[in-house]
Design a protein around this motif. Sequence first.
Motif, PDB file in Angstrom:
ATOM      1  N   ARG A 188       0.884  -1.006  -0.028  1.00 52.01           N
ATOM      2  CA  ARG A 188      -0.167  -0.068   0.028  1.00 52.01           C
ATOM      3  C   ARG A 188       0.933   1.251  -0.216  1.00 52.01           C
ATOM      4  O   ARG A 188       1.796   1.437   0.802  1.00 52.01           O
ATOM      5  CB  ARG A 188      -0.968   0.045   1.154  1.00 52.01           C
ATOM      6  CG  ARG A 188      -1.558   1.294   1.389  1.00 52.01           C
ATOM      7  CD  ARG A 188      -2.680   1.209   2.553  1.00 52.01           C
ATOM      8  NE  ARG A 188      -3.046   2.257   2.961  1.00 52.01           N
ATOM      9  CZ  ARG A 188      -3.996   2.646   3.881  1.00 52.01           C
ATOM     10  NH1 ARG A 188      -4.645   1.651   4.666  1.00 52.01           N
ATOM     11  NH2 ARG A 188      -4.483   4.005   4.169  1.00 52.01           N
ATOM     12  N   ARG A 189       0.647   2.167  -0.959  1.00 53.66           N
ATOM     13  CA  ARG A 189       1.638   3.205  -1.141  1.00 53.66           C
ATOM     14  C   ARG A 189       1.017   4.404  -0.656  1.00 53.66           C
ATOM     15  O   ARG A 189       0.139   4.977  -1.313  1.00 53.66           O
ATOM     16  CB  ARG A 189       2.134   3.399  -2.233  1.00 53.66           C
ATOM     17  CG  ARG A 189       2.991   2.114  -2.858  1.00 53.66           C
ATOM     18  CD  ARG A 189       3.293   1.955  -4.358  1.00 53.66           C
ATOM     19  NE  ARG A 189       4.307   3.170  -4.904  1.00 53.66           N
ATOM     20  CZ  ARG A 189       5.660   2.974  -4.551  1.00 53.66           C
ATOM     21  NH1 ARG A 189       6.037   1.568  -4.319  1.00 53.66           N
ATOM     22  NH2 ARG A 189       6.570   3.820  -4.800  1.00 53.66           N
ATOM     23  N   VAL A 220      10.315   2.350   2.903  1.00 52.21           N
ATOM     24  CA  VAL A 220       9.707   1.232   2.834  1.00 52.21           C
ATOM     25  C   VAL A 220       9.442   0.630   4.464  1.00 52.21           C
ATOM     26  O   VAL A 220      10.308   0.948   5.332  1.00 52.21           O
ATOM     27  CB  VAL A 220      10.621  -0.202   2.462  1.00 52.21           C
ATOM     28  CG1 VAL A 220      10.232  -1.379   2.364  1.00 52.21           C
ATOM     29  CG2 VAL A 220      10.845   0.235   0.968  1.00 52.21           C
ATOM     30  N   VAL A 221       8.044   0.027   4.662  1.00 55.16           N
ATOM     31  CA  VAL A 221       7.688  -0.215   6.144  1.00 55.16           C
ATOM     32  C   VAL A 221       7.562  -1.583   6.107  1.00 55.16           C
ATOM     33  O   VAL A 221       6.756  -2.274   5.324  1.00 55.16           O
ATOM     34  CB  VAL A 221       6.796   0.496   6.494  1.00 55.16           C
ATOM     35  CG1 VAL A 221       6.082   0.028   7.929  1.00 55.16           C
ATOM     36  CG2 VAL A 221       7.095   1.938   6.275  1.00 55.16           C
ATOM     37  N   GLY A 222       8.104  -2.559   6.936  1.00 52.56           N
ATOM     38  CA  GLY A 222       7.865  -3.814   6.878  1.00 52.56           C
ATOM     39  C   GLY A 222       6.719  -4.333   7.714  1.00 52.56           C
ATOM     40  O   GLY A 222       6.776  -5.525   8.232  1.00 52.56           O
ATOM     41  N   VAL A 253       5.585   6.292   1.187  1.00 53.33           N
ATOM     42  CA  VAL A 253       5.450   5.201   2.233  1.00 53.33           C
ATOM     43  C   VAL A 253       4.843   3.983   1.536  1.00 53.33           C
ATOM     44  O   VAL A 253       3.937   4.009   0.932  1.00 53.33           O
ATOM     45  CB  VAL A 253       4.816   5.714   3.593  1.00 53.33           C
ATOM     46  CG1 VAL A 253       4.790   4.378   4.620  1.00 53.33           C
ATOM     47  CG2 VAL A 253       5.372   6.818   4.052  1.00 53.33           C
ATOM     48  N   ASP A 254       5.817   3.179   1.847  1.00 55.70           N
ATOM     49  CA  ASP A 254       5.430   1.771   0.966  1.00 55.70           C
ATOM     50  C   ASP A 254       5.383   0.622   1.775  1.00 55.70           C
ATOM     51  O   ASP A 254       6.500   0.313   2.374  1.00 55.70           O
ATOM     52  CB  ASP A 254       6.388   1.532  -0.289  1.00 55.70           C
ATOM     53  CG  ASP A 254       6.210   0.095  -1.248  1.00 55.70           C
ATOM     54  OD1 ASP A 254       5.069  -0.295  -0.810  1.00 55.70           O
ATOM     55  OD2 ASP A 254       7.115   0.061  -1.925  1.00 55.70           O
ATOM     56  N   ASN A 255       4.340   0.002   2.216  1.00 59.18           N
ATOM     57  CA  ASN A 255       4.143  -1.093   3.232  1.00 59.18           C
ATOM     58  C   ASN A 255       4.318  -2.342   2.490  1.00 59.18           C
ATOM     59  O   ASN A 255       3.951  -2.699   1.739  1.00 59.18           O
ATOM     60  CB  ASN A 255       2.659  -0.994   3.735  1.00 59.18           C
ATOM     61  CG  ASN A 255       2.461   0.392   4.634  1.00 59.18           C
ATOM     62  OD1 ASN A 255       2.054   1.218   4.156  1.00 59.18           O
ATOM     63  ND2 ASN A 255       2.523   0.165   5.851  1.00 59.18           N
ATOM     64  N   ARG A 256       5.466  -3.076   3.135  1.00 61.00           N
ATOM     65  CA  ARG A 256       5.839  -4.383   2.397  1.00 61.00           C
ATOM     66  C   ARG A 256       5.880  -5.377   3.746  1.00 61.00           C
ATOM     67  O   ARG A 256       7.070  -5.640   4.223  1.00 61.00           O
ATOM     68  CB  ARG A 256       7.319  -4.271   1.896  1.00 61.00           C
ATOM     69  CG  ARG A 256       7.160  -3.554   0.525  1.00 61.00           C
ATOM     70  CD  ARG A 256       6.335  -3.935  -0.677  1.00 61.00           C
ATOM     71  NE  ARG A 256       6.592  -3.257  -1.630  1.00 61.00           N
ATOM     72  CZ  ARG A 256       6.806  -3.736  -2.968  1.00 61.00           C
ATOM     73  NH1 ARG A 256       7.162  -4.682  -3.195  1.00 61.00           N
ATOM     74  NH2 ARG A 256       6.811  -2.710  -4.149  1.00 61.00           N
TER      75      ARG A 256
END
Length: 322
Positions: free
Chosen positions: A6-7, A34-36, A64-67
């Motif tokens: 989700r970006r 990137v957020v883990g 912000v990129d949730n991975r």
Amino acid sequence: MHSISRRTFVGAAAAGAASIALPLHAQNRPITLVVGSAPGGTTDLSARMLAEPLAKILNTSVVVDNRSGGNGNIAGQMVARAPGDGTTLLVQYSGYQSITPLLQPVQGFDPSRDLKPIGHLIDAPQVLVVRPGFPAKDFKEFIAYVKANPGKVNYASSGNGALQHVTTELLKDLTKTFMTHIPYRGTGPALTDLLAGTVDLTITTPPPLLPHIRSGKLKALMVTGKTRLPSLPDVPTATEMGVALVASSWFAVYGPSGMQPDLQNKLSAAVRQVVESADFRRRAEEQGATAIAMTPAELAALGTRERGTWERIIKVAQIKAD
């Protein structure tokens, strides 16, 4: 696990904002944080608190990129292998930096070796809370009760190897007590059973606890930080009560393994500028956390110290990953 990221886009700087120029090949390209973990947790919150002011300082845009997945290993490896031009950074949770490698090592990847420390964001000590009706009005009575009833008191965590789990095991080790661990799949389910009285206690970070403490549904007995929380000024620290337990969740920024020292230091200065701002400090305090700036060397040393602490507790408690 979440396989789709989700970006969230955060706009570029307003005209006239002080900026720190990135290398020419990285200018005018969005920076990805990137957020883990999934949106809504403290790691995600930390990234979003950082994104907008960092965009202003660096005069670019921030994404912000949730991975989520792999207990942080998916996000960590993604950033470690990214180009070292400053456009891909990791907002990291301390448990993923210092505990996950001990329980779920990945061949060829070690966050302490393969991620470049940039700067510390916030520190969120944990709070010990007990269920409604638990027969102890303060921390000393709690320890006395647990010692008098070995194995009868149970505690909830968000899963085997979670910071909640290893912190409570450290408390047991320091106080020579025995409590039974009840692992859950997340803090939410653990709190649901705690509020229902199914389990006796949990130790976790303040944000999900504060509404229940303020409403009187849960009783806070102890904080694991070095100092009392402004949001819970009447709750003593473990150290005040004679137990040398200092354990916090912390959240920090790391870069790819190929990042050069000059860029690492430039980004560190920008992150420090955000963390030391009055607005960032205020927002952190509202979440029961403390904004703390660190140099890359200080952040690296913090990770090393914590890994040593948790490695000992993991061995003593024979903690295994799910």
